[in-house]
Design an enzyme around this catalytic site. Structure first.
Site, PDB file in Angstrom:
ATOM      1  N   LYS A 194       0.841  -1.197   0.000  1.00 31.14           N
ATOM      2  CA  LYS A 194       0.000   0.000   0.000  1.00 31.14           C
ATOM      3  C   LYS A 194       0.875   1.246   0.000  1.00 31.14           C
ATOM      4  O   LYS A 194       1.883   1.314   0.705  1.00 31.14           O
ATOM      5  CB  LYS A 194      -0.908  -0.015   1.233  1.00 31.14           C
ATOM      6  N   SER A 206      -9.392   1.521   2.891  1.00 25.14           N
ATOM      7  CA  SER A 206      -8.557   2.309   2.012  1.00 25.14           C
ATOM      8  C   SER A 206      -7.486   1.493   1.302  1.00 25.14           C
ATOM      9  O   SER A 206      -6.860   1.961   0.349  1.00 25.14           O
ATOM     10  CB  SER A 206      -7.887   3.429   2.822  1.00 25.14           C
ATOM     11  N   SER A 258      -9.794  -0.824   7.172  1.00 25.01           N
ATOM     12  CA  SER A 258      -9.203  -0.822   5.833  1.00 25.01           C
ATOM     13  C   SER A 258      -8.439  -2.086   5.488  1.00 25.01           C
ATOM     14  O   SER A 258      -8.138  -2.315   4.316  1.00 25.01           O
ATOM     15  CB  SER A 258      -8.263   0.387   5.692  1.00 25.01           C
TER      16      SER A 258
END
Length: 567
Positions: free
Chosen positions: A61, A135, A159
């Site tokens: 990420k 996210s 997330s």
């Protein structure tokens, strides 16, 4: 791995081309760069280096630092290029994993939808017209599409779990502080966790085993306590929400959740309905209360300098937090402490809480039409977990309304392994080696064996069964005149006895200490020689007491003696 690492990299890049999902990535490394890393891993393995993650392909990420790759946190104007990788990434690559690139995300990790990014909305892996969840959107989809073996995300409010559920994969959110957040752009520093996505629990746990451990740069880092439980009990006790707590779900999703609970019950778990509404109320503190000030503390000054550089929804959330008075934050922190006490009391006597991971799988168009309300709804069952210092494992649990459906196993802090064990009951996997690796092995030969009257002393302490063992031929076994009946194992010298069969259990240092403190005479703990030449801690008996018992060495197993003695 059955093929070499370089070949696996080549296959991954072919898969990237086949999938044609450019929105998954913010920075994708050139194939030649990844192949060069793979060749180094192949060389290290050939030289005999132990690499537990050799050849596993990782997506990271883009709020987690990878040396030499830009970190944008989903905002091009925020970008910087770190010289060193975050410890979570470095530990994976040291163990032989290979980074493919940095993945798309809801900007500044603010969102559960996967659409709040200037790099494009990340579409669901299986249903492209629907959101991926956020996210950690790109990380989840990279795994779900079969590109990466595992991916790193972050999780503050869900997330690392919501996108796992919406894409039909595993998402593991460890206890806060176990995986260092050094080198991670914070969302809400007090409640951020680095998480792992994978297609199996075993793969996720292999990564977590490598990633956990303190780091000097992380002031919020934590270590495993000495009394950590290393296993769920054979018949775990799970709490499930009331019907009214499941009101946000569709009828199809309720049915899928009920099926998951029945699956747990079918393999030995017992379930009890629990009022979880206090936990769901605590969840609202993260965004509806003053705790959202942590969002401004993280990146607020950057956003305030140039609001146009940020996603409008993200900027609105972050900048609004600047108006909160300090006393409101203190009041909400005190409120949160009260909720923690309430949660601990409510879950007393349970090994885990089972919840739907999220409420629905919305279309991308629906999120764009009402970005805040839809996002808030998705976090109904996830927002409270980090606030209340809990661990969670999200696993697939069939389908609902034509989309993947998932459930989460939620446990108290440091109960990560029991959560993984209970999750494995849902997925049907063989539970892997325990997390953490801080346990002590203990060999037992009598009343503590599985099915025997004192075995509960092991399982109640969170000890983990690790298989059968046999001693060397230097031991004799005696049936003692005790209640409950138990054997005495004594060392008599090389080849002067016989191989005695028992079991190996792994338990925490504190649990071992309690065993030693409570051990009745004539038993003791000492080092035992096993048939394979290794030594392990185990139960022994003093020779004088053993001499007064019945020698049963020829049977080689306490259970065989009990069977022979049965009427």
């Amino acid at each position: 791995m059955t093929d070499n690492c370089a070949a696996r990299v080549a296959a991954a890049y072919r898969r990237i081309t086949e999938c044609d999902r450019p929105e998954v990535w913010i920075t994708l490394r050139r194939e030649a760069q990844a192949r060069a890393d793979a060749e180094k891993v192949d060389a290290r393995a050939a030289a005999g280096e132990e690499l537990p993650l050799a050849g596993l392909l990782v997506a990271v990420k883009d709020n987690i630092d990878v040396a030499g790759l830009p970190t944008t946190a989903g905002c091009p104007a925020y970008a910087y290029t770190p010289e060193t990788s975050a410890p979570a990434v470095r530990r994976l690559t040291d163990a032989g994993a290979i980074v493919l690139g940095k993945t798309n995300m809801d900007q500044f990790a603010t969102g559960l939808v996967g659409t709040r990014s200037p790099y494009g909305a990340v579409r669901g892996a299986l249903r492209p017209e629907k959101i991926s969840g956020g996210s950690s959107s790109g990380s989840a989809v990279a795994v779900a599409l079969g590109i990466a073996d595992l991916a790193l995300g972050t999780d503050t409010a869900g997330s690392g779990r919501v996108p796992a559920a919406l894409n039909g994969i595993v998402g593991v959110k460890p206890t806060l502080g176990l995986v260092p957040t050094t080198g991670v752009v914070p969302a809400a520093r007090s409640y951020d966790a680095v998480t792992v996505f994978a297609r199996t629990l075993a793969c996720a746990q292999r990564a977590l085993t490598v990633m956990t451990g303190p780091d000097d740069g992380d002031p919020r880092g934590r270590t495993w306590p000495d009394d950590v439980r290393l296993s769920a009990p054979p018949r775990p006790r799970v709490a499930v929400p009331r019907d009214e707590d499941l009101a946000p779900l569709s009828p199809d999703a309720r049915a899928a959740f009920a099926t998951a609970v029945k699956r747990l019950e079918a393999v030995g778990a017992t379930s009890t309905v629990l009022d979880v509404s206090p936990l769901l109320r605590a969840a609202r503190l993260l965004y509806d209360g003053a705790l959202v000030a942590e969002r401004y503390a993280a990146v607020g000054e950057f956003v305030a300098r140039d609001p146009s550089a940020a996603d409008p929804t993200v900027a609105g959330i972050i900048l609004a937090a600047s108006e909160l008075p300090a006393h409101a934050l203190v009041a909400d922190q005190e409120r949160l402490d009260q909720y923690k006490t309430l949660a601990h009391r409510a879950l007393s006597g349970y090994d885990a809480l089972i919840l739907p991971t999220t409420t629905e799988h919305p279309d991308i168009a629906a999120v764009r039409a009402d970005p805040v309300a839809v996002n808030s709804h998705l976090g109904t069952y996830t927002n409270f977990v980090n606030l209340l210092d809990m661990a969670a494992v999200a696993v697939p649990a069939g389908e609902a309304d034509g989309s993947p459906f998932g459930v989460s196993v939620v446990t108290r802090a440091f109960e990560d392994q029991p959560a993984l064990d209970i999750a494995a009951l849902l997925t049907g996997e063989q539970a892997p080696v325990p997390l953490p690796r801080t346990g002590v092995d203990l060999a037992v030969f009598g009343a503590h064996l599985r099915g025997q009257p004192l075995n509960h002393q092991l399982t109640d302490s969170g000890a983990r069964y690790a298989g059968e063992v046999a001693t060397s031929t230097a031991y004799r076994l005696t049936a003692l005149d005790t209640v409950p009946a138990r054997p005495g194992l004594t060392r008599v010298g090389p080849s002067a006895g016989a191989r005695i069969t028992g079991e190996r259990w792994t338990l925490s240092p504190a649990a071992l200490g309690r065993f030693l403190a409570d051990l009745p005479a004539p038993m003791s703990l000492g080092r035992l020689e096993l048939a394979d030449g290794t030594w392990v801690l185990g139960f022994q008996c003093d020779p004088h007491t053993a001499a007064g018992g019945t020698d049963i060495t020829h049977l080689g197993d306490w259970r065989a003696y009990l069977d022979a003695a049965a009427p």
